[in-house]
Design a protein around this motif. Structure first.
Motif, mmCIF file in Angstrom:
data_model
loop_
_atom_site.group_PDB
_atom_site.id
_atom_site.type_symbol
_atom_site.label_atom_id
_atom_site.label_comp_id
_atom_site.label_asym_id
_atom_site.label_seq_id
_atom_site.Cartn_x
_atom_site.Cartn_y
_atom_site.Cartn_z
ATOM 1 N N GLY A 38 46.126 52.820 25.229
ATOM 2 C CA GLY A 38 47.617 52.747 24.636
ATOM 3 C C GLY A 38 48.455 51.956 25.793
ATOM 4 O O GLY A 38 49.200 51.557 25.222
ATOM 5 N N GLU A 39 48.327 52.283 26.915
ATOM 6 C CA GLU A 39 48.994 51.582 28.165
ATOM 7 C C GLU A 39 48.315 51.425 29.180
ATOM 8 O O GLU A 39 48.564 52.059 30.230
ATOM 9 N N PRO A 40 47.417 50.354 29.179
ATOM 10 C CA PRO A 40 46.496 50.203 30.340
ATOM 11 C C PRO A 40 47.322 49.668 31.640
ATOM 12 O O PRO A 40 47.985 48.556 31.568
ATOM 13 N N TRP A 41 47.516 50.462 32.759
ATOM 14 C CA TRP A 41 48.598 50.185 33.641
ATOM 15 C C TRP A 41 47.973 49.498 34.927
ATOM 16 O O TRP A 41 48.417 48.477 35.340
ATOM 17 N N ALA A 42 47.019 50.277 35.534
ATOM 18 C CA ALA A 42 46.292 49.630 36.717
ATOM 19 C C ALA A 42 44.953 49.614 36.670
ATOM 20 O O ALA A 42 44.312 50.548 35.785
ATOM 21 N N ILE A 43 44.095 49.021 37.352
ATOM 22 C CA ILE A 43 42.517 48.967 37.465
ATOM 23 C C ILE A 43 42.167 48.959 38.990
ATOM 24 O O ILE A 43 42.725 48.253 39.885
ATOM 25 N N ALA A 44 41.136 49.592 39.104
ATOM 26 C CA ALA A 44 40.599 49.706 40.564
ATOM 27 C C ALA A 44 39.097 49.996 40.451
ATOM 28 O O ALA A 44 38.706 50.645 39.579
ATOM 29 N N PRO A 45 38.200 49.700 41.293
ATOM 30 C CA PRO A 45 37.040 50.221 41.642
ATOM 31 C C PRO A 45 36.711 51.434 41.372
ATOM 32 O O PRO A 45 37.372 52.059 42.413
ATOM 33 N N TYR A 46 35.631 52.032 40.945
ATOM 34 C CA TYR A 46 35.305 53.490 40.814
ATOM 35 C C TYR A 46 33.948 53.515 40.469
ATOM 36 O O TYR A 46 33.594 52.904 39.405
ATOM 37 N N ARG A 47 32.927 54.356 41.291
ATOM 38 C CA ARG A 47 31.738 54.342 41.083
ATOM 39 C C ARG A 47 31.005 53.196 40.796
ATOM 40 O O ARG A 47 30.963 52.263 41.740
ATOM 41 N N LEU A 93 46.752 53.040 41.031
ATOM 42 C CA LEU A 93 45.292 53.292 41.331
ATOM 43 C C LEU A 93 44.863 52.652 42.837
ATOM 44 O O LEU A 93 45.291 51.331 43.136
ATOM 45 N N ALA A 94 44.245 53.290 43.536
ATOM 46 C CA ALA A 94 43.524 52.510 44.793
ATOM 47 C C ALA A 94 42.482 53.188 45.160
ATOM 48 O O ALA A 94 42.090 54.425 45.137
ATOM 49 N N ALA A 95 41.162 52.524 45.480
ATOM 50 C CA ALA A 95 40.070 52.995 46.156
ATOM 51 C C ALA A 95 40.079 52.656 47.474
ATOM 52 O O ALA A 95 40.578 51.688 48.194
ATOM 53 N N ASP A 96 39.434 53.817 48.225
ATOM 54 C CA ASP A 96 39.195 53.767 49.551
ATOM 55 C C ASP A 96 38.137 53.010 50.288
ATOM 56 O O ASP A 96 38.032 53.334 51.415
ATOM 57 N N GLY A 97 37.250 52.537 49.184
ATOM 58 C CA GLY A 97 35.820 52.115 49.949
ATOM 59 C C GLY A 97 34.944 53.161 50.176
ATOM 60 O O GLY A 97 33.994 52.715 50.502
ATOM 61 N N ALA A 143 45.531 59.499 30.477
ATOM 62 C CA ALA A 143 44.095 59.428 30.731
ATOM 63 C C ALA A 143 43.753 58.536 31.784
ATOM 64 O O ALA A 143 44.428 57.479 31.991
ATOM 65 N N LEU A 144 42.627 58.765 32.240
ATOM 66 C CA LEU A 144 42.196 57.877 33.263
ATOM 67 C C LEU A 144 40.801 57.396 32.665
ATOM 68 O O LEU A 144 39.838 58.457 31.974
ATOM 69 N N ARG A 145 40.601 56.356 32.541
ATOM 70 C CA ARG A 145 39.341 55.724 31.483
ATOM 71 C C ARG A 145 38.494 54.959 32.685
ATOM 72 O O ARG A 145 38.776 54.572 33.776
ATOM 73 N N LEU A 146 37.322 54.793 32.256
ATOM 74 C CA LEU A 146 36.203 54.372 33.231
ATOM 75 C C LEU A 146 35.354 53.312 32.252
ATOM 76 O O LEU A 146 34.972 53.476 31.508
ATOM 77 N N GLY A 148 31.722 50.897 38.111
ATOM 78 C CA GLY A 148 32.336 50.241 37.405
ATOM 79 C C GLY A 148 33.843 50.098 37.654
ATOM 80 O O GLY A 148 34.147 49.926 38.905
ATOM 81 N N TRP A 149 35.002 50.239 36.656
ATOM 82 C CA TRP A 149 36.344 50.220 37.006
ATOM 83 C C TRP A 149 37.086 51.229 36.180
ATOM 84 O O TRP A 149 36.740 51.483 35.036
ATOM 85 N N ALA A 150 37.854 51.760 36.911
ATOM 86 C CA ALA A 150 38.601 53.024 36.343
ATOM 87 C C ALA A 150 40.029 52.225 36.005
ATOM 88 O O ALA A 150 40.671 51.302 36.521
ATOM 89 N N VAL A 151 40.474 52.526 34.967
ATOM 90 C CA VAL A 151 41.902 52.181 34.405
ATOM 91 C C VAL A 151 42.763 53.403 34.066
ATOM 92 O O VAL A 151 42.548 54.244 33.340
ATOM 93 N N SER A 152 43.910 53.239 34.436
ATOM 94 C CA SER A 152 45.008 54.178 34.246
ATOM 95 C C SER A 152 45.530 54.010 32.833
ATOM 96 O O SER A 152 46.332 52.944 32.803
ATOM 97 N N ASP A 153 45.446 54.909 31.857
ATOM 98 C CA ASP A 153 45.957 54.704 30.486
ATOM 99 C C ASP A 153 47.163 55.553 30.511
ATOM 100 O O ASP A 153 47.192 56.686 29.790
ATOM 101 N N ALA A 154 48.144 55.034 30.837
ATOM 102 C CA ALA A 154 49.520 55.733 30.999
ATOM 103 C C ALA A 154 49.960 56.571 29.956
ATOM 104 O O ALA A 154 50.292 57.942 30.024
#
Length: 437
Positions: free
Chosen positions: A232-241, A275-279, A253-256, A243-249
């Motif tokens: 719907g509105e993919p706003w940001a992207i960051a690494p998670y697990r 979104l931000a990943a802390d490593g 929703a948070l998508r993977l 793959g990549w997490a995307v905030s669908d504003a």
């Protein structure tokens, strides 16, 4: 080539032409999906208007109108060009390459045999894409607006070449680096995720959806294979697990994106943005409308890391500290453990450099931090990029209002690569390259 930065005015020049706010044509609204392409074609004399003040975007493209870039073609010069005929003209102008591509359209059997190879090539090159329901509609007449857009695509993409990247319909908003040197970019306009590498952009996730009356994809919500999913509105992207997490504003929703598919991690958020990943396996999420920063650990447990914020958006994790573009409070905040403090910004809505605690911002939406602790901010309301260093705020780039240059109108996602700052601008449909070393 770049021009020097003078004062607060942005004076970057890109390899791909600037999308003007409008053209000399009265029937081309500045916000139209084809406005940038028309401006490009006008500037490079690829398509003239039907008269000095009209472009006639909905009118048919005729054979006579293609002569300036495709040469004279057989047939009545006033006859409308079909989509498959345009593919043939483009293919011939490129030297009739044989790339072995196949037609991926549901109506591929409707394409004339002599146009199959050309249509497959034009689609593979990203010049002529399908319509809703995966149709090429080969015998439909090409409108002048469509032709302008195709010619803009034909000019090619030069990502970070001579200073920048621009695409006529690429609403870049969030950006993240992959290990192989390519970048992933969220696209608010087309509702997709793009992967850009070696000067070329390809869709990484997100399928085509129906378009509104203005020609803009409406998006949707669908978990599926990467290229069959909807956002719907993919706003940001960051690494998670893995793959990549995307905030669908707009879908809350948070998508993977992982394993070739898109799945939903959470659909109970309140307009997630930054979104931000802390490593260490944790993901931080700006839950904008609830005024909180949420933390998602590697096991999928969601907790609140900070609350009481005013419309938090862009995030950056650096050396154990989470930096927050607190959009509603016109400031940049920092979360160190559980301690929330202000990094810069008096809270007043304005544009003022100086001591960090006195400086003024206007709706900052993104933030990134260099290895030396320098903070860069997309000060979106001021159409500028601000820098926070040694307790002082200054403006390093801003829109030049004395020109019609559309660059740096709506700066958002930021990514540092060495001494270069990449700046997404969804309104200008641009990624700018700004030297900051």
């Amino acid at each position: 080539m770049r021009k020097p930065i003078a004062g607060a005015a942005l004076t970057l020049a890109l390899a791909i032409p600037v999308m003007a706010a409008g053209t000399s044509y009265q029937d081309v609204p500045g916000g139209a999906w084809y406005a940038g392409a028309v401006a490009y074609c006008q500037e490079h004399a690829l398509m003239a208007g039907t008269d000095e003040t009209h472009f006639n975007p909905g009118g048919a493209l005729t054979r006579r109108m293609t002569a300036s870039w495709a040469g004279e073609s057989e047939g009545d010069p006033t006859e409308a060009i079909t989509r498959e005929e345009l593919a043939v003209l483009l293919w011939q102008a490129a030297g009739a390459p044989d790339n072995g591509a196949e037609l991926p359209f549901a109506d591929a059997d409707k394409v004339s045999p002599e146009a199959v190879q050309a249509a497959a090539w034009a689609n593979a090159e990203g010049l002529i894409t399908g319509k809703p329901n995966a149709r090429l509609d080969p015998l439909a007449a090409v409108t002048r607006a469509e032709a302008a857009t195709i010619l803009m695509r034909r000019a090619g993409v030069a990502f970070l070449s001579e200073g920048g990247f621009m695409d006529a319909s690429f609403g870049a908003n969030g950006i993240a680096a992959m290990e192989d040197g390519s970048v992933l970019v969220t696209d608010l306009y087309n509702k997709k995720i793009w992967r850009v590498n070696d000067g070329k952009a390809e869709v990484y996730a997100g399928g085509d959806t129906v378009k509104d009356i203005g020609g803009r994809p409406v998006g949707g919500y669908h978990d599926a294979k990467l290229l069959e999913s909807y956002f719907g509105e993919p706003w940001a992207i960051a690494p998670y697990r893995d793959g990549w997490a995307v905030s669908d504003a707009s879908n809350n929703a948070l998508r993977l994106l992982a394993g070739g598919t898109v799945t939903t991690l959470n659909q109970n958020l309140a307009h997630p943005t930054g979104l931000a990943a802390d490593g260490a396996g944790n993901l931080y999420i700006s839950d904008t409308f609830s005024g909180t920063i949420r933390k998602l650990d590697a096991k999928g447990t969601l907790t609140i890391a900070a609350g009481g914020l005013s419309d938090p958006m862009g995030l950056c994790w650096r050396d154990g500290v989470l930096y927050i573009a607190e959009t509603g409070a016109n400031r940049v905040s920092r979360l160190d453990g559980t301690k929330l403090t202000v990094a810069a910004g008096s809270g007043a809505d304005g544009c003022g450099d100086g001591a960090a605690e006195m400086a003024a911002f206007s709706a900052p939406t993104a933030v990134t931090v260099a290895d030396d602790g320098t903070i860069y901010v997309s000060d979106t309301g001021n159409s500028s990029i601000r820098r926070i260093r040694d307790g002082w705020v200054n403006t390093v780039a801003a829109r030049d209002y004395s020109t019609e240059d559309l660059r740096l109108i709506d700066p958002s996602g930021l990514l540092l690569q060495g001494d270069t700052l990449l700046v997404c601008d969804s309104f200008a449909q641009t990624i700018l390259e700004l030297p900051v070393g």
